[in-house]
Design a protein around this motif. Structure first.
Motif, PDB file in Angstrom:
ATOM      1  N   UNK A   1      41.320  51.747  32.931  1.00 25.52           N
ATOM      2  CA  UNK A   1      41.491  50.708  31.966  1.00 25.52           C
ATOM      3  C   UNK A   1      40.147  50.427  31.312  1.00 25.52           C
ATOM      4  N   UNK A   2      40.187  50.217  30.016  1.00 28.06           N
ATOM      5  CA  UNK A   2      38.992  49.910  29.245  1.00 28.06           C
ATOM      6  C   UNK A   2      38.705  48.420  29.335  1.00 28.06           C
ATOM      7  N   UNK A   3      37.453  48.048  29.240  1.00 30.83           N
ATOM      8  CA  UNK A   3      37.092  46.636  29.303  1.00 30.83           C
ATOM      9  C   UNK A   3      35.916  46.328  28.399  1.00 30.83           C
ATOM     10  N   UNK A   4      35.835  45.070  28.027  1.00 30.08           N
ATOM     11  CA  UNK A   4      34.651  44.511  27.406  1.00 30.08           C
ATOM     12  C   UNK A   4      34.179  43.456  28.391  1.00 30.08           C
ATOM     13  N   UNK A   5      32.984  43.588  28.875  1.00 31.35           N
ATOM     14  CA  UNK A   5      32.511  42.657  29.890  1.00 31.35           C
ATOM     15  C   UNK A   5      32.381  43.346  31.236  1.00 31.35           C
ATOM     16  N   UNK A   6      32.340  42.556  32.279  1.00 29.59           N
ATOM     17  CA  UNK A   6      32.127  43.090  33.622  1.00 29.59           C
ATOM     18  C   UNK A   6      33.384  43.765  34.157  1.00 29.59           C
ATOM     19  N   UNK A   7      33.298  45.076  34.296  1.00 35.55           N
ATOM     20  CA  UNK A   7      34.441  45.867  34.756  1.00 35.55           C
ATOM     21  C   UNK A   7      34.875  45.454  36.157  1.00 35.55           C
ATOM     22  N   UNK A   8      33.919  45.157  37.018  1.00 37.72           N
ATOM     23  CA  UNK A   8      34.234  44.812  38.404  1.00 37.72           C
ATOM     24  C   UNK A   8      35.105  43.561  38.471  1.00 37.72           C
ATOM     25  N   UNK A   9      34.828  42.604  37.623  1.00 30.25           N
ATOM     26  CA  UNK A   9      35.596  41.350  37.600  1.00 30.25           C
ATOM     27  C   UNK A   9      37.070  41.628  37.289  1.00 30.25           C
ATOM     28  N   UNK A  10      37.319  42.424  36.250  1.00 27.42           N
ATOM     29  CA  UNK A  10      38.692  42.730  35.854  1.00 27.42           C
ATOM     30  C   UNK A  10      39.378  43.635  36.882  1.00 27.42           C
ATOM     31  N   UNK A  11      38.631  44.570  37.422  1.00 28.12           N
ATOM     32  CA  UNK A  11      39.201  45.459  38.428  1.00 28.12           C
ATOM     33  C   UNK A  11      39.628  44.656  39.658  1.00 28.12           C
ATOM     34  N   UNK A  12      38.780  43.757  40.121  1.00 27.41           N
ATOM     35  CA  UNK A  12      39.111  42.924  41.281  1.00 27.41           C
ATOM     36  C   UNK A  12      40.334  42.056  41.007  1.00 27.41           C
ATOM     37  N   UNK A  13      40.404  41.478  39.817  1.00 28.39           N
ATOM     38  CA  UNK A  13      41.552  40.633  39.467  1.00 28.39           C
ATOM     39  C   UNK A  13      42.841  41.445  39.455  1.00 28.39           C
ATOM     40  N   UNK A  14      42.809  42.620  38.827  1.00 32.69           N
ATOM     41  CA  UNK A  14      44.008  43.457  38.777  1.00 32.69           C
ATOM     42  C   UNK A  14      44.420  43.939  40.161  1.00 32.69           C
ATOM     43  N   UNK A  15      43.448  44.297  40.979  1.00 30.64           N
ATOM     44  CA  UNK A  15      43.764  44.739  42.338  1.00 30.64           C
ATOM     45  C   UNK A  15      44.347  43.607  43.179  1.00 30.64           C
ATOM     46  N   UNK A  16      43.950  42.373  42.903  1.00 35.39           N
ATOM     47  CA  UNK A  16      44.533  41.246  43.641  1.00 35.39           C
ATOM     48  C   UNK A  16      45.990  41.019  43.236  1.00 35.39           C
ATOM     49  N   UNK A  17      46.329  41.355  42.007  1.00 39.68           N
ATOM     50  CA  UNK A  17      47.705  41.207  41.524  1.00 39.68           C
ATOM     51  C   UNK A  17      48.558  42.406  41.918  1.00 39.68           C
TER      52      UNK A  17
END
Length: 74
Positions: A1-17
């Motif tokens: 997945x592409x991101x603007x901003x901190x990739x780790x933050x979005x990855x962690x959020x998606x993995x929690x969901x």
């Protein structure tokens, strides 16, 4: 997945969901992974179509307002 901003933050959020999925989030993923690039094109075409037809989707909307493209660079 592409991101603007901190990739780790979005990855962690998606993995929690979606804990059962393997998810990789990184900047410029649309240029690295063909499937992400294709999804980006589909999303942009869909967005443009919705914006173009917005006045038909939302009765009473003021079509004289300049809304731009939705990108922060504009």
């Amino acid at each position: 997945m592409d991101t603007v901003g901190k990739a780790e933050k979005y990855q962690d959020k998606l993995l929690s969901i979606f804990p059962r999925l393997t998810i990789k989030v990184e900047s410029k993923a649309d240029a690295t992974y063909p499937i992400v690039g294709a999804a980006s094109i589909v999303a942009k075409v869909t967005r443009d179509k919705l914006v173009h037809n917005w006045e038909h989707l939302e009765p009473g909307i003021d079509t004289d307002i300049e809304v731009g493209s939705g990108h922060s660079s504009k």
